[in-house]
Design a protein around this motif. Structure first.
Motif, short mmCIF file in Angstrom:
data_model
loop_
_atom_site.label_atom_id
_atom_site.label_comp_id
_atom_site.label_asym_id
_atom_site.label_seq_id
_atom_site.Cartn_x
_atom_site.Cartn_y
_atom_site.Cartn_z
N ALA A 34 0.83 -1.19 0.00
CA ALA A 34 0.00 0.00 0.00
C ALA A 34 0.87 1.26 0.00
O ALA A 34 2.08 1.19 0.21
N SER A 35 0.22 2.39 -0.22
CA SER A 35 0.98 3.64 -0.28
C SER A 35 1.70 3.93 1.03
O SER A 35 2.77 4.54 1.03
N GLY A 36 1.15 3.47 2.14
CA GLY A 36 1.78 3.68 3.43
C GLY A 36 2.82 2.64 3.80
O GLY A 36 3.49 2.77 4.82
N ALA B 259 9.58 8.37 -3.91
CA ALA B 259 10.32 9.48 -4.52
C ALA B 259 10.76 9.15 -5.94
O ALA B 259 10.92 10.05 -6.77
N LYS B 260 10.95 7.85 -6.21
CA LYS B 260 11.39 7.42 -7.53
C LYS B 260 10.26 6.81 -8.36
O LYS B 260 10.48 6.35 -9.48
N ASN B 261 9.04 6.79 -7.79
CA ASN B 261 7.91 6.16 -8.50
C ASN B 261 8.24 4.74 -8.94
O ASN B 261 7.90 4.33 -10.06
N THR B 262 8.89 4.00 -8.08
CA THR B 262 9.36 2.67 -8.44
C THR B 262 9.04 1.68 -7.33
O THR B 262 9.16 1.98 -6.14
N MET B 263 8.63 0.48 -7.76
CA MET B 263 8.37 -0.63 -6.86
C MET B 263 9.36 -1.73 -7.17
O MET B 263 9.79 -1.87 -8.32
N TYR B 264 9.68 -2.52 -6.16
CA TYR B 264 10.65 -3.59 -6.33
C TYR B 264 10.10 -4.91 -5.80
O TYR B 264 9.22 -4.93 -4.94
N LEU B 265 10.66 -5.99 -6.32
CA LEU B 265 10.40 -7.31 -5.77
C LEU B 265 11.74 -8.03 -5.68
O LEU B 265 12.31 -8.40 -6.70
N GLN B 266 12.24 -8.19 -4.46
CA GLN B 266 13.46 -8.95 -4.24
C GLN B 266 13.07 -10.41 -4.04
O GLN B 266 12.32 -10.74 -3.13
N MET B 267 13.58 -11.25 -4.94
CA MET B 267 13.23 -12.67 -4.91
C MET B 267 14.47 -13.49 -4.57
O MET B 267 15.51 -13.35 -5.24
#
Length: 115
Positions: free
Chosen positions: A52-54, A74-82
């Motif tokens: 979520a945003s929070g 701040a970077k408009n980026t989401m990550y998934l560390q697998m």
């Protein structure tokens, strides 16, 4: 125009690690629930994790303890560390941005776990 662009997929051996990224254009990122989904050949698309945003997170049981979802507003980026990847993690991974007003998908990135 909203665009979601995934990157970071590839071929990895069982037990290995990968980090996926999803970069969002436009102004929706900070108000969106962001999520990773995956679709294996012959199977339906399934939820992997959401954030979520929070910052509150939710994971599919199959990836708990192995995958970590995060976001950088701040970077408009989401990550998934697998980590500790298994052959059954092989799929096309998609990112999604949604709220009660909209829903957008990326084009997907292939993850293949094989020796």
């Amino acid at each position: 125009q909203v665009q979601l662009v995934e990157s970071g997929g590839g071929l990895v051996q069982p037990g290995g690690s990968l980090r996926l990224s999803c970069a969002a254009s436009g102004s929706i990122f900070r108000v969106s629930v962001m999520g990773w989904y995956r679709q294996a050949p012959g199977k339906e698309r399934e939820l992997v994790a959401t954030i979520a945003s929070g910052g509150s997170t939710n994971y599919a049981d199959s990836v708990k303890g192995r995958f970590t979802i995060s976001r950088d507003n701040a970077k408009n980026t989401m990550y998934l560390q697998m980590s500790s990847l298994k052959p059954e993690d092989t799929a096309v991974y998609y990112c999604k941005a949604e709220s009660i007003f909209f829903s957008y998908w990326g084009q997907g990135t292939q993850v293949t776990v094989s020796s």
